[in-house]
Write a protein that holds these residues in place. Structure first.
Motif, mmCIF file in Angstrom:
data_model
loop_
_atom_site.group_PDB
_atom_site.id
_atom_site.type_symbol
_atom_site.label_atom_id
_atom_site.label_comp_id
_atom_site.label_asym_id
_atom_site.label_seq_id
_atom_site.Cartn_x
_atom_site.Cartn_y
_atom_site.Cartn_z
ATOM 1 N N GLU A 95 -0.285 18.085 -18.913
ATOM 2 C CA GLU A 95 -0.354 18.936 -17.722
ATOM 3 C C GLU A 95 0.580 18.393 -16.645
ATOM 4 O O GLU A 95 1.776 18.532 -16.742
ATOM 5 C CB GLU A 95 -1.804 19.020 -17.229
ATOM 6 N N SER A 96 0.023 17.738 -15.628
ATOM 7 C CA SER A 96 0.858 17.200 -14.555
ATOM 8 C C SER A 96 0.112 16.100 -13.843
ATOM 9 O O SER A 96 -1.075 15.890 -14.062
ATOM 10 C CB SER A 96 1.223 18.298 -13.551
ATOM 11 N N ARG A 97 0.817 15.392 -12.963
ATOM 12 C CA ARG A 97 0.187 14.312 -12.208
ATOM 13 C C ARG A 97 -0.942 14.814 -11.314
ATOM 14 O O ARG A 97 -1.880 14.094 -11.011
ATOM 15 C CB ARG A 97 1.229 13.612 -11.326
ATOM 16 N N GLN A 98 -0.863 16.053 -10.871
ATOM 17 C CA GLN A 98 -1.840 16.582 -9.926
ATOM 18 C C GLN A 98 -3.237 16.724 -10.537
ATOM 19 O O GLN A 98 -4.226 16.771 -9.831
ATOM 20 C CB GLN A 98 -1.386 17.940 -9.379
ATOM 21 N N ASN A 99 -3.317 16.799 -11.867
ATOM 22 C CA ASN A 99 -4.605 17.037 -12.518
ATOM 23 C C ASN A 99 -5.152 15.809 -13.241
ATOM 24 O O ASN A 99 -6.045 15.923 -14.073
ATOM 25 C CB ASN A 99 -4.476 18.185 -13.530
ATOM 26 N N LEU A 100 -4.650 14.630 -12.926
ATOM 27 C CA LEU A 100 -5.027 13.436 -13.680
ATOM 28 C C LEU A 100 -6.504 13.084 -13.531
ATOM 29 O O LEU A 100 -7.144 12.673 -14.505
ATOM 30 C CB LEU A 100 -4.156 12.251 -13.248
ATOM 31 N N ALA A 101 -7.049 13.221 -12.344
ATOM 32 C CA ALA A 101 -8.454 12.872 -12.139
ATOM 33 C C ALA A 101 -9.360 13.736 -13.008
ATOM 34 O O ALA A 101 -10.328 13.244 -13.606
ATOM 35 C CB ALA A 101 -8.827 13.013 -10.661
ATOM 36 N N ASN B 79 -9.592 2.741 -12.071
ATOM 37 C CA ASN B 79 -8.669 1.780 -11.472
ATOM 38 C C ASN B 79 -7.241 2.037 -11.948
ATOM 39 O O ASN B 79 -6.285 1.921 -11.178
ATOM 40 C CB ASN B 79 -9.097 0.354 -11.835
ATOM 41 N N GLY B 80 -7.096 2.407 -13.212
ATOM 42 C CA GLY B 80 -5.776 2.758 -13.727
ATOM 43 C C GLY B 80 -5.195 3.962 -13.020
ATOM 44 O O GLY B 80 -3.991 4.042 -12.788
ATOM 45 N N LEU B 81 -6.069 4.895 -12.646
ATOM 46 C CA LEU B 81 -5.614 6.070 -11.906
ATOM 47 C C LEU B 81 -5.070 5.673 -10.543
ATOM 48 O O LEU B 81 -4.075 6.216 -10.066
ATOM 49 C CB LEU B 81 -6.781 7.049 -11.753
ATOM 50 N N TRP C 257 -3.358 6.732 -22.113
ATOM 51 C CA TRP C 257 -3.962 8.039 -21.854
ATOM 52 C C TRP C 257 -3.289 8.752 -20.688
ATOM 53 O O TRP C 257 -3.142 9.981 -20.714
ATOM 54 C CB TRP C 257 -5.470 7.898 -21.602
ATOM 55 N N LEU C 258 -2.849 8.002 -19.695
ATOM 56 C CA LEU C 258 -2.208 8.626 -18.535
ATOM 57 C C LEU C 258 -0.891 9.300 -18.912
ATOM 58 O O LEU C 258 -0.588 10.392 -18.430
ATOM 59 C CB LEU C 258 -1.970 7.576 -17.449
ATOM 60 N N LYS D 139 0.832 -1.210 0.000
ATOM 61 C CA LYS D 139 0.000 0.000 0.000
ATOM 62 C C LYS D 139 0.862 1.255 0.000
ATOM 63 O O LYS D 139 0.637 2.186 -0.781
ATOM 64 C CB LYS D 139 -0.929 -0.008 1.212
ATOM 65 N N ARG D 140 1.865 1.283 0.875
ATOM 66 C CA ARG D 140 2.722 2.464 0.953
ATOM 67 C C ARG D 140 3.619 2.581 -0.279
ATOM 68 O O ARG D 140 3.862 3.695 -0.777
ATOM 69 C CB ARG D 140 3.582 2.421 2.222
ATOM 70 N N ALA D 141 4.085 1.443 -0.789
ATOM 71 C CA ALA D 141 4.905 1.464 -2.000
ATOM 72 C C ALA D 141 4.111 2.050 -3.164
ATOM 73 O O ALA D 141 4.626 2.884 -3.919
ATOM 74 C CB ALA D 141 5.374 0.054 -2.347
ATOM 75 N N LEU D 142 2.865 1.645 -3.294
ATOM 76 C CA LEU D 142 2.027 2.170 -4.373
ATOM 77 C C LEU D 142 1.848 3.679 -4.243
ATOM 78 O O LEU D 142 1.915 4.413 -5.239
ATOM 79 C CB LEU D 142 0.665 1.464 -4.362
ATOM 80 N N GLU D 143 1.654 4.150 -3.021
ATOM 81 C CA GLU D 143 1.508 5.592 -2.797
ATOM 82 C C GLU D 143 2.766 6.343 -3.218
ATOM 83 O O GLU D 143 2.690 7.378 -3.898
ATOM 84 C CB GLU D 143 1.199 5.856 -1.322
ATOM 85 N N LEU D 144 3.927 5.832 -2.818
ATOM 86 C CA LEU D 144 5.191 6.498 -3.164
ATOM 87 C C LEU D 144 5.491 6.383 -4.659
ATOM 88 O O LEU D 144 5.977 7.337 -5.277
ATOM 89 C CB LEU D 144 6.338 5.899 -2.352
ATOM 90 N N PHE D 145 5.211 5.227 -5.241
ATOM 91 C CA PHE D 145 5.427 5.052 -6.675
ATOM 92 C C PHE D 145 4.538 6.010 -7.481
ATOM 93 O O PHE D 145 4.972 6.582 -8.478
ATOM 94 C CB PHE D 145 5.135 3.610 -7.090
ATOM 95 N N ASN D 146 3.302 6.154 -7.042
ATOM 96 C CA ASN D 146 2.393 7.075 -7.734
ATOM 97 C C ASN D 146 2.862 8.525 -7.599
ATOM 98 O O ASN D 146 2.720 9.325 -8.522
ATOM 99 C CB ASN D 146 0.972 6.955 -7.181
ATOM 100 N N LEU D 147 3.415 8.846 -6.445
ATOM 101 C CA LEU D 147 3.844 10.209 -6.178
ATOM 102 C C LEU D 147 5.130 10.573 -6.920
ATOM 103 O O LEU D 147 5.247 11.655 -7.509
ATOM 104 C CB LEU D 147 4.051 10.399 -4.668
#
Length: 207
Positions: free
Chosen positions: A167-173, A87-89, A159-160, A10-18
């Motif tokens: 733009e940037s990762r912050q606006n993906l949603a 889910n991809g997000l 698409w991601l 869970k934490r690895a996914l958070e850091l990898f996404n960030l």
């Protein structure tokens, strides 16, 4: 997977996404979790093992969406893709590092090329064929059908990456809505009257 493995993943996914998979090392992850590196590697001997485990969770969650949402009409297809995009997000690091992972992580490459890619493509071909059979889509030739299949596959996988470049990762949603609308409109030239109705319904719900 036990509680400790779930905590690590869970934490690895958070850091990898960030930060990106390539920019988070096992020692950094261990320090973030307050663990000794030896304790971390007890559960995941290498970073490749950890990333593969996360990719398996992503594949399983996608499979669940596919199995629980059979396609009967074009709206169903688009709605299922919305859930897959969401889910991809959640697992965005995997999609953003897909090329790198396919070249560097032999576990992921073997699984994707041997199972995932074939299953997803055959599922997409089946769905498009069903939509044609149920008269939501009409193709003038086989090449048109192959084009819509290839376009959908390409957009779903990348698409991601395009969104981050734009733009940037912050606006993906927020950007996800744009790409879902784009996916819906890809079908417009091939949609029948009731297919167009499904497109309008889906796009209207995105607003």
């Amino acid at each position: 997977m036990n509680a400790t493995q779930e905590k690590i993943s869970k934490r690895a996914l958070e850091l990898f996404n960030l930060k990106g998979i390539e920019y988070v090392g096992m020692r950094e992850l261990a320090a973030d979790l307050g663990m000794r590196i030896g304790n971390l590697t007890y559960y995941f001997p290498t970073k490749d093992d950890l990333v593969f485990s996360i990719s398996q969770a992503y594949t399983e969650s996608n499979s669940k969406i596919h199995s629980e949402l059979p396609v009967k009409n074009l709206y169903d297809f688009l709605h299922k893709n919305k859930l897959l995009f969401e889910n991809g997000l959640k697992y965005q690091c995997l999609l953003l590092s897909m090329v790198h992972l396919m070249e560097q992580n032999t576990l992921i490459a073997a699984n994707y090329q041997g199972n995932v890619m074939q299953n997803r493509m055959s599922g997409l071909v089946y769905d498009i064929g069903l939509l044609e059979e149920n008269k939501y889509l009409k193709f003038s030739c086989e090449d048109d059908k192959l084009l819509i299949i290839s376009s959908n596959s390409l957009q779903s996988r990348f698409w991601l990456s395009e969104a981050v470049l734009t733009e940037s990762r912050q606006n993906l949603a927020r950007q996800m809505t744009h790409y879902l609308r784009m996916k819906a409109h890809l079908f417009r030239p091939y949609a029948t009257k009731k297919g167009l109705g499904d497109i309008e319904r889906f796009v209207g719900e995105l607003l």
